[in-house]
Every structure is written in structure tokens, then in C-alpha cells.
Design an enzyme around this catalytic site. Structure first.
Site, PDB file in Angstrom:
ATOM      1  N   GLU A 168      -0.940 -23.116  44.101  1.00  0.00           N
ATOM      2  CA  GLU A 168       0.706 -22.781  45.368  1.00  0.00           C
ATOM      3  C   GLU A 168      -0.394 -24.072  46.468  1.00  0.00           C
ATOM      4  OE1 GLU A 168       2.595 -18.819  45.105  1.00  0.00           O
ATOM      5  OE2 GLU A 168       0.495 -18.484  45.597  1.00  0.00           O
ATOM      6  N   GLY A 224       6.361 -19.150  51.935  1.00  0.00           N
ATOM      7  CA  GLY A 224       7.373 -18.228  52.657  1.00  0.00           C
ATOM      8  C   GLY A 224       7.293 -19.225  53.811  1.00  0.00           C
ATOM      9  N   ASN A 265       5.393 -12.050  43.285  1.00  0.00           N
ATOM     10  CA  ASN A 265       4.151 -11.305  43.878  1.00  0.00           C
ATOM     11  C   ASN A 265       4.845 -10.085  45.481  1.00  0.00           C
ATOM     12  OD1 ASN A 265       2.433 -10.791  46.149  1.00  0.00           O
ATOM     13  ND2 ASN A 265       1.897 -12.864  46.319  1.00  0.00           N
ATOM     14  N   TRP A 266       4.370  -9.051  45.103  1.00  0.00           N
ATOM     15  CA  TRP A 266       5.584  -8.540  45.912  1.00  0.00           C
ATOM     16  C   TRP A 266       4.983  -8.169  47.419  1.00  0.00           C
ATOM     17  CZ3 TRP A 266       7.108  -3.418  43.613  1.00  0.00           C
ATOM     18  CH2 TRP A 266       8.333  -3.440  42.915  1.00  0.00           C
ATOM     19  N   LYS A 267       3.439  -9.072  47.673  1.00  0.00           N
ATOM     20  CA  LYS A 267       2.687  -8.129  49.172  1.00  0.00           C
ATOM     21  C   LYS A 267       3.207  -7.621  49.400  1.00  0.00           C
ATOM     22  CE  LYS A 267       3.459 -13.239  49.396  1.00  0.00           C
ATOM     23  NZ  LYS A 267       3.824 -15.465  50.232  1.00  0.00           N
ATOM     24  N   HIS A 300      -5.691 -15.346  46.291  1.00  0.00           N
ATOM     25  CA  HIS A 300      -4.163 -15.303  46.818  1.00  0.00           C
ATOM     26  C   HIS A 300      -4.430 -16.178  48.240  1.00  0.00           C
ATOM     27  CE1 HIS A 300      -0.008 -15.236  48.595  1.00  0.00           C
ATOM     28  NE2 HIS A 300      -0.026 -15.845  47.882  1.00  0.00           N
ATOM     29  N   SER A 324       8.099 -20.781  47.995  1.00  0.00           N
ATOM     30  CA  SER A 324       9.335 -20.902  47.658  1.00  0.00           C
ATOM     31  C   SER A 324       9.924 -21.008  46.397  1.00  0.00           C
ATOM     32  CB  SER A 324       9.578 -22.062  49.188  1.00  0.00           C
ATOM     33  OG  SER A 324       8.966 -21.314  50.276  1.00  0.00           O
ATOM     34  N   GLU A 350      -3.373 -15.934  51.369  1.00  0.00           N
ATOM     35  CA  GLU A 350      -3.281 -15.251  51.856  1.00  0.00           C
ATOM     36  C   GLU A 350      -4.623 -14.520  52.336  1.00  0.00           C
ATOM     37  OE1 GLU A 350       0.030 -13.203  51.428  1.00  0.00           O
ATOM     38  OE2 GLU A 350       1.179 -15.207  51.698  1.00  0.00           O
TER      39      GLU A 350
END
Ligand code: PGA
Length: 249
Positions: A166, A172, A9-11, A94, A213, A96
Site C-alpha cells: 500500500e 484514501g 479494511n473498514w478502518k 497498516h 484507492s 495509519e
């Protein structure tokens, strides 16, 4: 048995030029992977990623999708647009998106339906916050999120859906859930899927990743757990060597 799936997941990272370079580095490092390999990129990188991975074992995913087919939704992207590009997967819900962009259990479900209708494979994210974990609500939260995400989703679609557990506090932060904790919570999610569908479906057709992570150092321990079918990898997916080490856990 369930085939493992490792997705990056490159975000909001990587330009088109960086996308081409990263994928070129990645291709030889993951070509013999014993799992499905996916990179989920920003919208603007998708076409380049599809082109760069053509003929390889790397699949491409988007990081979100709107629920409507088309219309007055400035700034949004539809499932049909992604399919036209050659995108196969899409991350939905997600944390975020839930935390910063108002994503709810209900909109997650709407996006899942739109993605499936267009032929995309959703990677549905669930997970508790630190406050929820500390107040003993982890099982309750992931159960609620899972039930809501799968509302009115047909059993026939299960092979096309991946769930990513998650824990929000592990994303992160460098903090990973212990392999046992991750395994236990994923078991809760699988039991929920067994109730919603059937025990055999949950056992043989529902792939559940861990994310938060996950990196070259902890991947093999996490992947050795019986309930963990893969990983959704943020930070460690931005370097070809690190990501490939997770893929080749
Ligand atoms: P992380 O992100 O690996 O950087 O913790 C995982 C994710 O958000 O999917």
C-alpha cells in the site's frame, strides 16, 4: 496458482447495526466470487460480523492485534481474544498505525508472530510515503519492511500470510499507483520473499495484494497484472455494491 484475495479494511467506520446491514447487503453480491473475500472491521463489530457471515464465503478480520498473550496493556486486544470470536485474519502494520500510532518494523514483526502463534492469518502492510517515493527509495523501503516483518517467521507459515503493498500516498487520496508501478513494486516484494525463503515459495505460496484507492473502476486493470494477487480496499469497502464490484473484478 495463487488464489486472489480481496479484503475490505473498514478502518474506524460502522456501528454494529451498520455492520449487520452492510454484510446482509454484501452476502448475495459476492456469493459466487472466484477469490477469497474478507472484511476487516473495528473490534466492536467483530462478533456481529462473524455471526452475520456464518455459513457464507465471507471471512472476518480484525484491524490490529497486540503482541502479548495477555497482561497490563490497557486498551489492547490479544490474538487469543480474536480467535475466540471466530476471527480468521488480522491486518498488521497498516500505514495509519505506523504513521499515527507509533507502529515500527519491530512491533509489526512481534504482532505477526503473536497472530500466527494463535492461528490468525496476518495481512501485513508495507509501502512507501510520498517523500520516499520521490527520493527513489520505494524498493529500499518495501524491502526493509518486508525483511523486518518476516524476521524469524518459518517457511511453513507462508500459506497463512498475506502481504498488502500500500503506497501511503495512494491511501484514501483517490490517487492510485499505475497498474505497472504497483506490479513492479510487488515484484520487488516477491523477490525479497524469494531471497528470504525460496523462489518457488515466493512464486506459489505468497499472496501479495495492492491497496490504495482501489475501486470498481480500476480493480480489473490492477487485478490483470501478473504479480497482483488481490486488494486491500478502504473507502470502496464501505458500500456493498462498490466492494462487490471489486470482489467480482
Ligand atoms: P483506500 O484505503 O482504499 O481508502 O485508499 C486502503 C487502505 O488503507 O487499506
Amino acid at each position: 496458482m495463487r488464489r486472489p484475495i480481496i479484503a475490505g479494511n473498514w478502518k474506524m467506520n460502522n456501528t454494529i447495526a451498520e455492520t449487520k446491514a452492510l454484510i446482509a447487503d454484501l452476502i448475495p453480491l459476492v456469493k459466487d466470487a472466484a477469490c477469497d473475500v474478507v472484511v476487516c472491521t473495528p473490534y466492536t463489530d467483530l462478533a456481529a460480523a462473524v455471526e452475520a457471515t456464518r455459513g457464507t464465503n465471507i471471512k472476518v478480520g480484525a484491524e490490529n492485534v497486540h503482541w502479548a498473550e495477555k497482561g497490563a496493556f490497557t486498551g489492547e486486544i490479544s490474538a487469543k481474544m480474536l480467535v475466540e470470536l471466530g476471527v480468521e485474519y488480522v491486518i498488521i502494520g497498516h500505514s495509519e498505525r505506523r504513521q499515527y500510532f507509533g507502529e515500527t518494523d519491530e512491533t509489526v514483526n512481534m504482532r505477526v508472530k503473536a497472530a500466527l502463534a494463535a492461528g490468525l492469518k496476518p495481512i501485513i502492510c508495507v509501502g512507501e510515503t510520498l517523500a520516499e517515493r520521490e527520493s527513489g527509495k520505494t524498493a529500499e523501503v518495501v524491502t526493509r519492511q518486508t525483511r523486518a516483518a518476516f524476521k524469524d517467521i518459518d517457511k511453513d507459515e507462508l500459506d497463512n500470510i498475506v502481504i498488502a503493498y500500500e503506497p501511503v500516498w495512494a491511501i484514501g487520496t483517490g490517487k492510485t499507483a499505475t497498474a505497472e508501478d504497483a506490479n513492479d513494486t510487488i515484484k520487488v516484494i516477491r523477490d525479497t520473499m524469494a531471497e528470504l525463503y525460496c523462489p518457488k515459495c515466493a512464486e506459489s505460496r505468497v499472496r501479495i495484494q495492492y491497496g490504495g484507492s482501489m475501486n470498481p473502476k480500476n480493480a480489473s486493470e490492477l487485478m490483470a497484472m501478473p504479480e497482483i494477487d488481490g486488494g486491500l480496499i478502504g473507502g470502496a469497502s464501505l458500500k456493498a455494491e462498490d466492494f462487490s464490484k471489486v470482489v467480482n473484478f
